[in-house]
Design an enzyme around this catalytic site. Structure first.
Site: not given
Length: 230
Positions: A168, A199
């Site tokens: 992420d 993400h």
């Protein structure tokens, strides 16, 4: 369908998208938006929960800024708009609006348990719901800045499930390490890591979706709610 929910501070009312199951509901799920507003992907999340037998609500949390925001993360200028809205968003007011949604959902369902699931900004707000509201079970997908909320973990009374994207770019490895250090031993919290995933991997549509990881996370979420909501 859309319903109107009164804000608890009496400042106005806001829309919530509602998806109803066929037959008797097994419980209620409140879906918390990303920074892209109440867009088709979030409405589809609600529809999918309804297909699994839940009554699902998704409130328009950006209504205090501008009602009806719907943005596409795959369009660069709309991504920039979303980041600007996020920076203007009052998260404490957002939690008040989520608490009002939980109460309205519980009332519409005639009582029963209410679960909460959020994505991105909504993943952070989901964690805040777990510490600040009476949600019965809470799930956060790639929540941002949860390391800054760990001081509230003592207030978690009901089960929490967090999905962490290993790659992420908004939640870096040091932040992920803080989340594990702060929450791994919490009896109410379960963390799942998705190595190599970025993400937004469980987005319903668009370039961010990673199918295998999304399906795995969603299966875990469904099992979690089946256990704790109904």
């Amino acid at each position: 369908m859309t319903v109107l929910i009164d804000a608890s501070d009496h400042s106005g009312s806001f829309d919530a998208y509602v998806a109803k199951p066929e037959g008797v509901s097994r419980g209620t799920i409140v879906v918390i938006q990303e920074i892209f507003g109440l867009n088709p992907g979030i409405r589809k999340k609600c529809d999918d929960w309804a297909a699994q037998g839940y009554l699902a609500f998704a409130p328009d949390l950006f209504w205090r800024l501008q009602p009806g925001i719907e943005l596409d993360p795959d369009v660069p200028e709309q991504m920039q708009q979303a980041l600007r809205w996020m920076n203007q968003f009052d998260q404490n007011k957002g939690i008040e609006d989520l608490e009002a949604t939980i109460k309205a959902a519980r009332k519409r369902a005639g009582g029963g348990k209410v679960g909460v699931v959020g994505y991105c900004l909504g993943g952070r707000l989901a964690f805040m719901c777990a510490t600040r509201t009476d949600s019965d079970a809470t799930v956060g997908y790639y929540g941002v800045g949860i390391d800054n909320l760990l001081g509230e973990k003592h207030a978690i009374a009901n089960p929490v499930l967090l999905h962490i994207a290993g790659a992420d770019h908004f939640v870096t490895p040091d932040v992920q390490a803080k989340m594990h250090a702060g929450l791994d031993d919490h009896p109410k919290v379960t963390l799942f890591d998705y190595p190599g995933e970025d993400h937004g991997f469980a987005a319903e549509m668009g370039k961010r979706r990673s199918e295998a990881a999304a399906q795995l996370a969603d299966e875990r979420t469904a099992a979690f709610f089946a256990e704790h909501i109904g």
